[in-house]
Structure formats: C-alpha cells, structure tokens
Design a protein around this motif. Structure first.
Motif, PDB file in Angstrom:
ATOM      1  N   GLU A  39       0.853  -1.180   0.000  1.00  0.00           N
ATOM      2  CA  GLU A  39       0.000   0.000   0.000  1.00  0.00           C
ATOM      3  C   GLU A  39       0.893   1.236   0.000  1.00  0.00           C
ATOM      4  OE1 GLU A  39      -3.227   1.963   2.971  1.00  0.00           O
ATOM      5  OE2 GLU A  39      -3.499  -0.156   2.478  1.00  0.00           O
ATOM      6  N   LYS A  40       0.739   2.058  -1.018  1.00  0.00           N
ATOM      7  CA  LYS A  40       1.583   3.248  -1.164  1.00  0.00           C
ATOM      8  C   LYS A  40       0.753   4.402  -1.690  1.00  0.00           C
ATOM      9  CE  LYS A  40       5.758   0.865  -1.442  1.00  0.00           C
ATOM     10  NZ  LYS A  40       7.107   0.886  -1.585  1.00  0.00           N
ATOM     11  N   GLN A  41       1.396   5.565  -1.724  1.00  0.00           N
ATOM     12  CA  GLN A  41       0.775   6.759  -2.272  1.00  0.00           C
ATOM     13  C   GLN A  41       1.563   7.215  -3.482  1.00  0.00           C
ATOM     14  OE1 GLN A  41       0.665   9.702   0.779  1.00  0.00           O
ATOM     15  NE2 GLN A  41      -0.354   8.345   2.229  1.00  0.00           N
ATOM     16  N   GLU A  57       6.576   8.821  -4.629  1.00  0.00           N
ATOM     17  CA  GLU A  57       7.603   9.647  -4.009  1.00  0.00           C
ATOM     18  C   GLU A  57       8.502   8.851  -3.070  1.00  0.00           C
ATOM     19  OE1 GLU A  57       5.597  12.862  -2.109  1.00  0.00           O
ATOM     20  OE2 GLU A  57       5.078  13.817  -4.006  1.00  0.00           O
ATOM     21  N   SER A  58       7.923   7.939  -2.296  1.00  0.00           N
ATOM     22  CA  SER A  58       8.720   7.182  -1.325  1.00  0.00           C
ATOM     23  C   SER A  58       9.800   6.347  -1.994  1.00  0.00           C
ATOM     24  CB  SER A  58       7.817   6.298  -0.466  1.00  0.00           C
ATOM     25  OG  SER A  58       7.181   5.320  -1.263  1.00  0.00           O
ATOM     26  N   GLN A  59       9.584   5.962  -3.251  1.00  0.00           N
ATOM     27  CA  GLN A  59      10.567   5.166  -3.987  1.00  0.00           C
ATOM     28  C   GLN A  59      11.296   5.999  -5.031  1.00  0.00           C
ATOM     29  OE1 GLN A  59       7.975   2.152  -5.606  1.00  0.00           O
ATOM     30  NE2 GLN A  59       8.483   0.734  -3.961  1.00  0.00           N
ATOM     31  N   ASP A  60      10.861   7.248  -5.234  1.00  0.00           N
ATOM     32  CA  ASP A  60      11.387   8.114  -6.282  1.00  0.00           C
ATOM     33  C   ASP A  60      11.414   7.379  -7.626  1.00  0.00           C
ATOM     34  OD1 ASP A  60      12.361  10.484  -7.344  1.00  0.00           O
ATOM     35  OD2 ASP A  60      14.441   9.866  -7.097  1.00  0.00           O
TER      36      ASP A  60
END
Length: 79
Positions: free
Chosen positions: A33-35, A51-54
């Motif tokens: 689950e991500k944004q 964004e969290s993984q760019d």
C-alpha cells in the motif's frame, strides 16, 4: 472501482495529476500500500509517480477491473 474497462479508464483520467493511494497484491497474502500521483493516462495503462521510492510504476486498467490493484483518491488533492 467497478464497471467495465471504458468506465475505469474514464475514472482514472479524472485522477490525472492527483495524489492517490493504491493497494496491490504481491502474492502469498502480501499487500503493498503506497501513495503516488497519477502522471499519465494511456489507452491501455496508466503511470504513477511514487515519491517514497522516487520511481514510476504502471498498471493496466484490467488490474483495476480484476481488483489486483485498488486505487482511491486522497482527500486534499492539491498537488
């Protein structure tokens, strides 16, 4: 999201540029689950920037239809 591929495609097109939350099945009862932000909407798939993984990820509309991927807009979508 429910309906047919055409209605799912139209709904995702409305999310372009918006921040969304997505859930995807990774097998063996693992759920990711991500944004992300919906970047592009193509005839057969759409892309999200996470964004969290760019990085970018892409999904097909069929994955939404079969519920392998769930997509929902986040409140306060001012990106």
């Amino acid at each position: 999201m429910a309906g047919n591929l055409a209605s799912i495609r139209e709904q995702v097109a409305l999310y372009k540029g918006m921040r969304v939350k997505y859930r995807t099945s990774k097998g063996r009862r693992k759920i990711e689950e991500k944004q992300g932000v919906v970047l592009e909407v193509y005839p057969n798939l759409f892309t999200l920037y996470v964004e969290s993984q760019d990085s970018k990820v892409s999904f097909s509309y069929a994955e939404l239809l079969t519920k392998e991927v769930e997509l929902e807009p986040m409140s306060g979508n001012n990106t």
